[in-house]
Design a protein around this motif. Structure first.
Motif, PDB file in Angstrom:
ATOM      1  N   PRO A 168      62.260  45.181  48.232  1.00  0.00           N
ATOM      2  CA  PRO A 168      61.564  44.022  48.808  1.00  0.00           C
ATOM      3  C   PRO A 168      61.667  44.005  50.326  1.00  0.00           C
ATOM      4  O   PRO A 168      62.587  44.589  50.905  1.00  0.00           O
ATOM      5  N   PRO A 169      60.735  43.339  50.992  1.00  0.00           N
ATOM      6  CA  PRO A 169      60.848  43.168  52.451  1.00  0.00           C
ATOM      7  C   PRO A 169      62.033  42.267  52.765  1.00  0.00           C
ATOM      8  O   PRO A 169      62.507  41.519  51.902  1.00  0.00           O
ATOM      9  N   PRO A 170      62.541  42.323  53.985  1.00  0.00           N
ATOM     10  CA  PRO A 170      63.705  41.484  54.340  1.00  0.00           C
ATOM     11  C   PRO A 170      63.383  40.008  54.272  1.00  0.00           C
ATOM     12  O   PRO A 170      62.261  39.575  54.573  1.00  0.00           O
ATOM     13  N   ASN A 171      64.383  39.226  53.875  1.00  0.00           N
ATOM     14  CA  ASN A 171      64.244  37.775  53.835  1.00  0.00           C
ATOM     15  C   ASN A 171      64.482  37.252  55.247  1.00  0.00           C
ATOM     16  O   ASN A 171      65.620  37.001  55.640  1.00  0.00           O
ATOM     17  N   ALA A 172      63.430  37.147  56.019  1.00  0.00           N
ATOM     18  CA  ALA A 172      63.551  36.801  57.441  1.00  0.00           C
ATOM     19  C   ALA A 172      62.484  35.793  57.833  1.00  0.00           C
ATOM     20  O   ALA A 172      61.388  35.775  57.265  1.00  0.00           O
ATOM     21  N   ASP A 173      62.810  34.985  58.831  1.00  0.00           N
ATOM     22  CA  ASP A 173      61.900  33.939  59.309  1.00  0.00           C
ATOM     23  C   ASP A 173      61.567  34.181  60.778  1.00  0.00           C
ATOM     24  O   ASP A 173      62.390  33.904  61.664  1.00  0.00           O
ATOM     25  N   PRO A 174      60.365  34.693  61.080  1.00  0.00           N
ATOM     26  CA  PRO A 174      60.018  34.988  62.471  1.00  0.00           C
ATOM     27  C   PRO A 174      59.798  33.741  63.328  1.00  0.00           C
ATOM     28  O   PRO A 174      59.815  33.820  64.561  1.00  0.00           O
ATOM     29  N   ASN A 175      59.611  32.577  62.702  1.00  0.00           N
ATOM     30  CA  ASN A 175      59.295  31.363  63.454  1.00  0.00           C
ATOM     31  C   ASN A 175      60.525  30.532  63.800  1.00  0.00           C
ATOM     32  O   ASN A 175      60.437  29.575  64.565  1.00  0.00           O
ATOM     33  N   ALA A 176      61.680  30.885  63.249  1.00  0.00           N
ATOM     34  CA  ALA A 176      62.901  30.130  63.529  1.00  0.00           C
ATOM     35  C   ALA A 176      63.522  30.621  64.834  1.00  0.00           C
ATOM     36  O   ALA A 176      63.168  31.690  65.347  1.00  0.00           O
ATOM     37  N   PRO A 177      64.462  29.858  65.403  1.00  0.00           N
ATOM     38  CA  PRO A 177      65.173  30.338  66.600  1.00  0.00           C
ATOM     39  C   PRO A 177      65.952  31.613  66.284  1.00  0.00           C
ATOM     40  O   PRO A 177      66.354  31.849  65.147  1.00  0.00           O
ATOM     41  N   PHE A 178      66.198  32.393  67.325  1.00  0.00           N
ATOM     42  CA  PHE A 178      66.845  33.703  67.145  1.00  0.00           C
ATOM     43  C   PHE A 178      68.226  33.598  66.512  1.00  0.00           C
ATOM     44  O   PHE A 178      69.051  32.772  66.898  1.00  0.00           O
ATOM     45  N   ARG A 179      68.468  34.469  65.523  1.00  0.00           N
ATOM     46  CA  ARG A 179      69.788  34.608  64.900  1.00  0.00           C
ATOM     47  C   ARG A 179      69.881  36.016  64.312  1.00  0.00           C
ATOM     48  O   ARG A 179      68.943  36.481  63.645  1.00  0.00           O
ATOM     49  N   VAL A 220      82.181  43.604  64.489  1.00  0.00           N
ATOM     50  CA  VAL A 220      81.323  43.674  63.308  1.00  0.00           C
ATOM     51  C   VAL A 220      81.458  42.384  62.510  1.00  0.00           C
ATOM     52  O   VAL A 220      82.558  41.889  62.275  1.00  0.00           O
ATOM     53  N   GLY A 221      80.307  41.801  62.114  1.00  0.00           N
ATOM     54  CA  GLY A 221      80.296  40.533  61.392  1.00  0.00           C
ATOM     55  C   GLY A 221      79.999  39.340  62.283  1.00  0.00           C
ATOM     56  O   GLY A 221      79.817  38.222  61.787  1.00  0.00           O
ATOM     57  N   GLU A 222      79.933  39.561  63.607  1.00  0.00           N
ATOM     58  CA  GLU A 222      79.643  38.486  64.562  1.00  0.00           C
ATOM     59  C   GLU A 222      78.185  38.029  64.416  1.00  0.00           C
ATOM     60  O   GLU A 222      77.295  38.810  64.090  1.00  0.00           O
ATOM     61  N   THR A 223      77.970  36.745  64.654  1.00  0.00           N
ATOM     62  CA  THR A 223      76.627  36.167  64.641  1.00  0.00           C
ATOM     63  C   THR A 223      76.158  35.941  66.073  1.00  0.00           C
ATOM     64  O   THR A 223      76.859  35.309  66.863  1.00  0.00           O
ATOM     65  N   LEU A 224      74.985  36.473  66.421  1.00  0.00           N
ATOM     66  CA  LEU A 224      74.349  36.217  67.718  1.00  0.00           C
ATOM     67  C   LEU A 224      73.223  35.220  67.503  1.00  0.00           C
ATOM     68  O   LEU A 224      72.504  35.284  66.496  1.00  0.00           O
ATOM     69  N   PHE A 225      73.034  34.304  68.472  1.00  0.00           N
ATOM     70  CA  PHE A 225      72.041  33.255  68.266  1.00  0.00           C
ATOM     71  C   PHE A 225      71.507  32.734  69.598  1.00  0.00           C
ATOM     72  O   PHE A 225      72.033  33.075  70.674  1.00  0.00           O
ATOM     73  N   ASP A 226      70.487  31.898  69.514  1.00  0.00           N
ATOM     74  CA  ASP A 226      69.894  31.239  70.679  1.00  0.00           C
ATOM     75  C   ASP A 226      70.833  30.122  71.140  1.00  0.00           C
ATOM     76  O   ASP A 226      71.144  29.217  70.365  1.00  0.00           O
ATOM     77  N   PRO A 227      71.319  30.159  72.411  1.00  0.00           N
ATOM     78  CA  PRO A 227      72.272  29.134  72.871  1.00  0.00           C
ATOM     79  C   PRO A 227      71.743  27.702  72.759  1.00  0.00           C
ATOM     80  O   PRO A 227      72.528  26.758  72.633  1.00  0.00           O
ATOM     81  N   ALA A 228      70.412  27.537  72.766  1.00  0.00           N
ATOM     82  CA  ALA A 228      69.848  26.194  72.650  1.00  0.00           C
ATOM     83  C   ALA A 228      70.134  25.566  71.288  1.00  0.00           C
ATOM     84  O   ALA A 228      70.051  24.347  71.122  1.00  0.00           O
ATOM     85  N   GLU A 229      70.457  26.411  70.301  1.00  0.00           N
ATOM     86  CA  GLU A 229      70.732  25.919  68.942  1.00  0.00           C
ATOM     87  C   GLU A 229      72.227  25.814  68.657  1.00  0.00           C
ATOM     88  O   GLU A 229      72.649  25.776  67.496  1.00  0.00           O
ATOM     89  N   LYS A 230      73.050  25.790  69.695  1.00  0.00           N
ATOM     90  CA  LYS A 230      74.505  25.837  69.532  1.00  0.00           C
ATOM     91  C   LYS A 230      75.029  24.717  68.638  1.00  0.00           C
ATOM     92  O   LYS A 230      75.981  24.900  67.864  1.00  0.00           O
ATOM     93  N   ALA A 231      74.433  23.561  68.708  1.00  0.00           N
ATOM     94  CA  ALA A 231      74.941  22.400  67.953  1.00  0.00           C
ATOM     95  C   ALA A 231      74.680  22.534  66.455  1.00  0.00           C
ATOM     96  O   ALA A 231      75.413  21.955  65.644  1.00  0.00           O
ATOM     97  N   THR A 232      73.664  23.271  66.067  1.00  0.00           N
ATOM     98  CA  THR A 232      73.275  23.308  64.643  1.00  0.00           C
ATOM     99  C   THR A 232      73.369  24.694  64.006  1.00  0.00           C
ATOM    100  O   THR A 232      73.193  24.816  62.800  1.00  0.00           O
TER     101      THR A 232
END
Length: 647
Positions: free
Chosen positions: A215-226, A304-316
């Motif tokens: 199957p294709p990856p379970n990914a959401d292109p419209n959500a903030p970066f993660r 390894v195992g670290e999560t990278l994300f959009d800093p604007a979404e830090k609270a959630t």
């Protein structure tokens, strides 16, 4: 500057049409970057190849890369085995990835190791995959690591494509292997692909199956970066480089990102894909696998195992589950041969442990060897490969001590003893003799036990069963795989397995056995500390932990080895092996002193008091050596420590 890559697509409204022709082409324009954002999640397949050692993983990866025009047919074999140690040993040690385009879809291939000691590499590679190709050699059939890989994927509910490789060999037993795959894994014979990776027979069917079944990856292109970091390494002038699986949104050069556990913010300097080496792109989007360089200065920042994300979404933002740490099974001391090289070796160990997170590192020291580390490994091969990589990649000359496993001691139910000597603990763990507790404080000892899975020809059944018993194991459960081979499951002490069990197994079965093992807990054991003293001085570096029953034999072997390694001195050297705090020797040996030949002074004339003068000289010499022994110390060369500790 080298050539860059880009995706040739129809732009503007044509990009949204199904007739778009997606392909990767090389550009002579060094400023042109790869446009991988054209591939939406439905056009991406992330898959791995897993198999037992020498079943053809790397050969299949080579052929797939050739068929998708990533590499030419003239490239060296086992292209994704990039480490020198992998080429030297003919095995895959590090999981490697590569992107390619097949029938307008972006494929991300991850080639994984096959040896049991690198199971952590397999497990974290599976975290970035949505399916795997389970490869089995037609001449060998299902092996121990095939079983382990199947259950790793099964537990993660990952789609599996069964493939039989090497069908063109004279020794191929295709029908027999089909039966094994059906009996052990319930794969229907019609679902099993039959290929030859070396000659290319039917390899295209594997790519088609990946396209249709995974199957294709379970990914959401419209959500903030993660994104999830599933691999990382260190380069001298670029810092830590992280391999990421983008789960949501996108990441581009110049973008601000943050790390969840590290709680740091970065500006992205470069993103890209492996094609087949680091190739910069303008952007990585949801569902894609690639790398990011963002000025991570220390090896811990790209864990390894670290999560990278959009800093604007830090609270959630929510972090990914990461990876379950695999507990090391073998511990060894690691020291620089030259103490002046400590700082350089420290940096090398830190960088290599980033590249191999299954290794655990803690500071250690030795009166004879100086400052060093206690390193935890997943097995003996893992330990050897780590040492070889230090030598080849960092030019580090090291001493690795005799491997030990992690034992436990249940302290007597006495509050005074527990508080005074064991920080109130009722149970302690230790990995080396220097931390062996006082036997009078211990209610009982525990040693680690593993469940060994052995697949062997039927004719060697009794031989293998006897070997398990010789290694303090039990006669295990036996089941037939087919008419020719059996599967044996037996519980053995880990200490017996890590030293030379595999070598003894291979020798006893003429190389036809395969085995894998997994920890299953601890069992009570009668452990003792076998100490060594030289002329009354305790040498902790030579001490070992063993069972009471094995102590006499191991003591004799250790004393004999020391007699070989320690050079003669000006006085007698007495070597004694004792148990615990006892002064009674289990085994002992003597290295005779150098003696001067005074008979030459007599010029052959032993008459007229000659013998009396000779005896007088020898008596003076004896007294002198006794005084020297009282104030002198035995000179043990560093080479002796190295040879003893490595034996």
């Amino acid at each position: 500057m080298g050539h860059k890559l880009w995706i040739q697509v129809g732009f503007s409204s044509a990009r949204r049409l199904s007739s778009v022709n997606y392909k990767i082409v090389k550009s002579i324009n060094p400023e042109k970057l790869t446009e991988v954002d054209a591939f939406t999640p439905d056009r991406i397949r992330n898959f791995g190849i897993v198999a037992h050692v020498d079943h053809g993983k790397s050969s299949l990866a080579d052929k797939i890369l050739q068929m998708t025009n990533v590499i030419s047919v003239n490239e060296r074999k086992q292209f994704l085995d990039k480490l020198q140690v992998e080429r030297d040993r003919g095995i895959t040690v590090k999981a490697q990835s590569c992107s390619m385009v097949y029938k307008d879809h972006l494929f991300n291939l991850i080639d994984t190791p096959g040896h049991a000691d690198f199971s952590f590499e397999v497990s974290r590679s599976l975290a970035a995959c949505d399916g795997i190709v389970l490869l089995v050699a037609a001449n060998q059939g299902v092996q121990a690591q095939t079983l382990a890989n199947f259950w790793l994927a099964f537990e993660r509910e990952i789609v599996m494509i069964p493939v039989i490789n090497k069908i063109d060999l004279k020794e191929a037993k295709i029908e027999q292997v089909l039966s094994q795959l059906h009996n052990l894994f319930d794969f229907a014979p019609e679902d099993v692909l039959k290929i030859s990776a070396k000659s290319g027979i039917n390899v295209e069917s594997v790519l088609d199956a990946v396209l249709e079944k995974i199957p294709p990856p379970n990914a959401d292109p419209n959500a903030p970066f993660r994104a999830l970091i599933f691999d990382s390494w260190f380069e001298q002038f670029r810092g830590a480089i992280a391999m990421i699986a983008v789960k949501e949104g996108s990441i581009a050069r110049g973008q601000k990102i943050a790390s969840f556990n590290g709680q740091k913010e970065y500006e992205v300097a470069e993103v890209g894909i492996m094609y087949p080496s680091l190739t910069p792109t303008t952007r990585l989007c949801a569902g894609q696998i690639g790398y990011v360089i963002c000025n991570m200065k220390t090896v811990q920042e790209a864990a390894v195992g670290e999560t990278l994300f959009d800093p604007a979404e830090k609270a959630t933002v929510k972090c990914f589950p990461g990876f379950t740490a695999i507990k090391p099974t073998v511990y060894s001391g690691l020291f620089p041969v030259e103490t002046a090289m400590y700082e350089d070796l420290k940096q090398a160990v830190e960088r290599l442990s980033l590249n191999d997170p299954s290794v655990t590192v803690s500071p250690d020291s030795s009166p004879a060897l100086g400052l060093g580390w206690k390193i935890g490994f997943l097995g003996m091969l893992h330990m050897e490969v780590f040492s070889q990589r230090l030598d080849q990649e960092y030019d580090a000359n090291v001493i690795l001590t005799v491997p030990n496993v992690e034992y436990k001691a249940a302290i007597k139910d006495n509050e005074t003893i527990r508080k005074k000597r064991y920080a109130g603990k009722g149970e302690i763990t230790f990995t080396d003799p220097s931390h062996f507790p006082d036997v009078s404080d211990v209610d009982h000892f525990l040693e680690p036990i593993v469940l060994v899975t052995i697949i062997v020809p039927l004719e060697y059944l009794n031989t293998v069963s006897s070997l398990c018993v010789d290694c303090r194991g039990e006669r295990g459960d036996i089941s037939l795989i087919d008419n020719d081979r059996v599967l044996i499951k037996s519980k053995l002490p880990l200490a017996e397995v890590v030293v030379d069990f595999f070598e003894r197994l291979k020798k006893a079965t003429s190389g036809y056995a395969s085995f894998d093992y997994e920890p299953v807990g601890y069992q009570e054991a009668n452990l003792v500390r076998l100490g060594v003293s030289i002329n009354g001085r305790q040498i902790d570096e030579f001490s070992i932990i063993t069972t009471a029953g094995q102590a006499p034999a191991r003591a004799k072997a250790l004393v004999a080895k020391l007699k070989e390694e320690i050079p003669r001195q000006q006085y007698d050297v007495n070597i004694r092996a004792t148990l615990g705090n006892s002064t009674k020797a289990v085994a002992q040996g003597m290295i005779k002193a150098y003696k001067k030949d005074f008979s030459q002074l007599l010029k052959g004339n032993f008459g007229g008091g000659g013998m009396e003068r000779l005896n007088k000289k020898l008596s003076h010499q004896k007294k002198g050596k006794e005084r020297m022994k009282m104030i002198g110390q035995v000179q043990i060369p560093k080479e002796a420590f190295i040879n003893i500790l490595r034996s």
